[in-house]
Structures are given as C-alpha cells and as structure tokens.
Design a protein around this motif. Sequence first.
Motif, short mmCIF file in Angstrom:
data_model
loop_
_atom_site.label_atom_id
_atom_site.label_comp_id
_atom_site.label_asym_id
_atom_site.label_seq_id
_atom_site.Cartn_x
_atom_site.Cartn_y
_atom_site.Cartn_z
N MET A 126 3.01 0.21 -4.47
CA MET A 126 1.95 -0.51 -5.16
C MET A 126 2.37 -0.82 -6.59
O MET A 126 2.18 -1.94 -7.09
N LEU A 127 2.97 0.15 -7.27
CA LEU A 127 3.43 -0.07 -8.64
C LEU A 127 4.47 -1.18 -8.72
O LEU A 127 4.51 -1.94 -9.68
N GLU A 128 5.31 -1.30 -7.69
CA GLU A 128 6.37 -2.30 -7.74
C GLU A 128 5.83 -3.72 -7.62
O GLU A 128 6.52 -4.67 -7.96
N THR A 129 4.59 -3.89 -7.13
CA THR A 129 4.05 -5.25 -7.08
C THR A 129 3.84 -5.80 -8.49
O THR A 129 3.85 -7.02 -8.68
N ILE B 124 9.87 2.18 -9.88
CA ILE B 124 11.31 2.45 -9.88
C ILE B 124 12.02 1.91 -8.64
O ILE B 124 13.25 1.90 -8.57
N ASN B 125 11.28 1.41 -7.65
CA ASN B 125 11.88 1.03 -6.37
C ASN B 125 13.05 0.05 -6.47
O ASN B 125 14.04 0.20 -5.73
N PRO B 126 13.01 -0.98 -7.32
CA PRO B 126 14.18 -1.87 -7.38
C PRO B 126 15.48 -1.13 -7.68
O PRO B 126 16.54 -1.48 -7.15
N TYR C 277 -0.31 0.85 -13.96
CA TYR C 277 -1.33 1.77 -13.45
C TYR C 277 -2.68 1.09 -13.32
O TYR C 277 -3.50 1.48 -12.46
N ARG C 278 -2.95 0.06 -14.11
CA ARG C 278 -4.17 -0.71 -13.89
C ARG C 278 -4.09 -1.46 -12.56
O ARG C 278 -5.07 -1.53 -11.81
N HIS D 203 -2.28 -0.39 -10.06
CA HIS D 203 -2.39 0.70 -9.09
C HIS D 203 -3.87 0.96 -8.76
O HIS D 203 -4.25 1.09 -7.58
N LYS D 204 -4.71 1.02 -9.78
CA LYS D 204 -6.14 1.25 -9.55
C LYS D 204 -6.76 0.07 -8.80
O LYS D 204 -7.64 0.25 -7.95
N MET D 205 -6.33 -1.16 -9.12
CA MET D 205 -6.80 -2.33 -8.37
C MET D 205 -6.51 -2.15 -6.88
O MET D 205 -7.35 -2.46 -6.02
N TRP D 206 -5.32 -1.64 -6.56
CA TRP D 206 -4.96 -1.39 -5.17
C TRP D 206 -5.91 -0.39 -4.52
O TRP D 206 -6.41 -0.62 -3.42
N LEU D 207 -6.17 0.72 -5.20
CA LEU D 207 -7.04 1.74 -4.60
C LEU D 207 -8.45 1.19 -4.39
O LEU D 207 -9.08 1.44 -3.35
N GLN D 208 -8.96 0.46 -5.37
CA GLN D 208 -10.29 -0.13 -5.23
C GLN D 208 -10.32 -1.12 -4.06
O GLN D 208 -11.29 -1.16 -3.29
N HIS D 209 -9.27 -1.89 -3.94
CA HIS D 209 -9.15 -2.89 -2.88
C HIS D 209 -9.17 -2.21 -1.50
O HIS D 209 -9.92 -2.61 -0.61
#
Length: 381
Positions: free
Chosen positions: A167-170, A175-177, A199-200, A202-208
């Motif tokens: 999620m962070l890599e979107t 660090i994934n790359p 991290y904002r 990241h929270k969008m992902w969790l809410q989604h």
Amino acid sequence: MMLQRPDADAMLATAGLDGEMAAGTRPGLAAALAALENERGLSPAGRERALAQFEDNLARLAAIARDRADHPEIADVVIDRPVFILGLPRCGTSILHALIGADPQVRTPLQWEVAAPSPPPEADTFDTDPRADGFDAYAAANFTGAWADVLKAHPIGARVPQECGMMLETAFHGINPSMLFSLPGYYAWYRDADTSFGYRVHKMWLQHLAWKNPRKRWVLKVQEHAYHLPELMSVYPDAVLVQPHRDPATVMASISRLIEVIRCVSFEEIDRPALGRELLHLWHDGQVRSMAWRKANPQIKVHDLRFKDIVADPVAAVRGIYAHAQMDFTPDTENAVNSWWAANPADKHGQHRYELADYGLTREQVESVYADYIAAYRDYL
C-alpha cells in the motif's frame, strides 16, 4: 549507454493522478525513476518489469482516489487502535500476521484486495469475490520456475494477509522498489524522506477496504515501518506496536536468500556477496531509527517477543499480543489460531534453505554491525 528516463509527470497524468495525490507521489516516483536509470544490473526484461510495477502502483492509487471522490463518506471510516507488527524481516512477522488474521473479529488487508482494490470489497461477497480467484490464477502462472522458491519463504495467495508495503508503495513511500530492483538511489531517498504523505495514503487504503467490510480491529505488518515511526504515529496516534525478535545472523542469511530469489527474474546475474553487504546495512538502518525512536518515546509501550516463542507456542504468543492491544481473546480466536497453525507447516511449499557464507558474510560481521540491536534486545534473541 544511458537509458532514457520516463517522465514522472507524464506517468502521473496517464494514471489520472493530480492535485495532492500527484504532488505527494511525485518525489518518490522521480527518485525511483532516476535510480532505475542508473541501475546497471537489471536485464531489459527487469527494467520493463520495474516500469510495469511503477505503473501498477500509480493505477492502484488512482483507483483508491477515484472511489474516494465518488464516495466521500469513505473518509469518515474510523480506524481504531490499529496493531502494527514491526521487526526485522524473517523474524515471525508474517506468521503473526496470518495467525491473528485468522481471527474473524480481525481485519487484515488480503493480497487480492490490495492488488485489485476497486470497487471497494463488500462483506456479503468477500469470500466469493472473483478478484480473489483472479489473483490466485496470476500467482499460479507467475510463481513458477526459479521464482517458485519465493513460496518456500513467503506465502503468496489471494486470501493471505498482505504487507503494508504494497500500500505504501502506491504513493512511492515504501521500500519495495529497492527490494525488487535494488535501486540504491531510491533507497537513500526513502530512508531520509518525510513519509507522512505515504502514511496518509496508507490510512486511505484502510478506510477504503473497511468501508463495506469492517471488523473490530486492524492488524498490519511490514518491516519498513521501523524507518518511519514518527510519521506512522502522526497518522495513527493510537497505534499499538508489536515487535518480534530473532538472531540477526539467521535473519541476514534468510532474507538474503529470499531477495536473491525475488530479484533473479529481473537481473542478468546476482552478486551474492554484494547482496549480503547491501541487506546487512539496509535493515540495520531501520533498527537504528526504531531504537532511537523507542528510546525517545518510552511512554509508548512496545510488546516485544521472541521468534522462538512464536513457533513454540503460537496460541500463547497471540494471547500476549491481544492482552497488550486490549483485544478480546475468545474461544473462536484460539480455534482460528490453532487451525491456521495446523494447516500451514513451515515446509508447506518446501524447505527455505540458506547459509550466511553464501552471501560473503560471517556471524562475526553480522554481530558487529548489529551490536547495538543485540545489546538492546538480548533477552528476546
């Protein structure tokens, strides 16, 4: 010959990202593209794979942003006291994530829904969503040959909990790359960046993901949180932190083998000693940051535990985490933990074999670099 660098702004526009989303994503994307241009070890297919991964990251973020624009109420979803599993790689974080994720009252992001998040998953169709079968078909087609060895060390499957890194890599704040394609220039950028935007997102992902399929609590994990705990806590001030520990010499041998296998499809050849040196210091950087943050914030209690105790008694390990997180450890929880453990032996996909010497490292080298970590967590190793 210098390869032409794709344009970050053009990629953002093609994905349909603008405004705050584009502005927050652009620095990391630009750093990744610059590092990709300078990476000489990648094969042509590896470079194409990297660009495809970058485009997929942007497409997934754009999908989240579009759904949020269409349904502003997603932003009102409350993420209450999420549990974050920290720690070095290969020290039981994935096991804990899956054990706890088996509990029906807990929500973990699953691999299929992070790969294909739009439209937001719904509770009524969550177990039968065709996107899950699509993910499994992708995994079956791709994790073959040399890449099949990934499955010996790290579970891949539609209904397996997914790491936060995906999620962070979107937002290009993960660090994934660097793990997939080396890219030391991008790692240097990531290590020192302010990842608050990530991290904002990241929270969008969790809410989604929780909008139409909520549970009582979220449980999440990825090793890279260690680098950026101030940013994590700024977005999740009520976060609960858990950190398993393991002998760093074993950790370095195991993660070096896993990253070698992950990169083998994108590189002409793998320089094993160079890989060992890279990962030895890269993961230590994160622990330096984490230890400093923990020392400066003693009021935030972290639940430490030993990898050895997780594998010796997973029920007791999970019970301790639940007590720390003030979560209800129910009979259903215990049954779920026992069922998952019985169904997922360590060698389910074959033995993950590794030797420290294969990567030009010795126990003495590892213990020298990790002397501070060993001193801090000796009781948990």
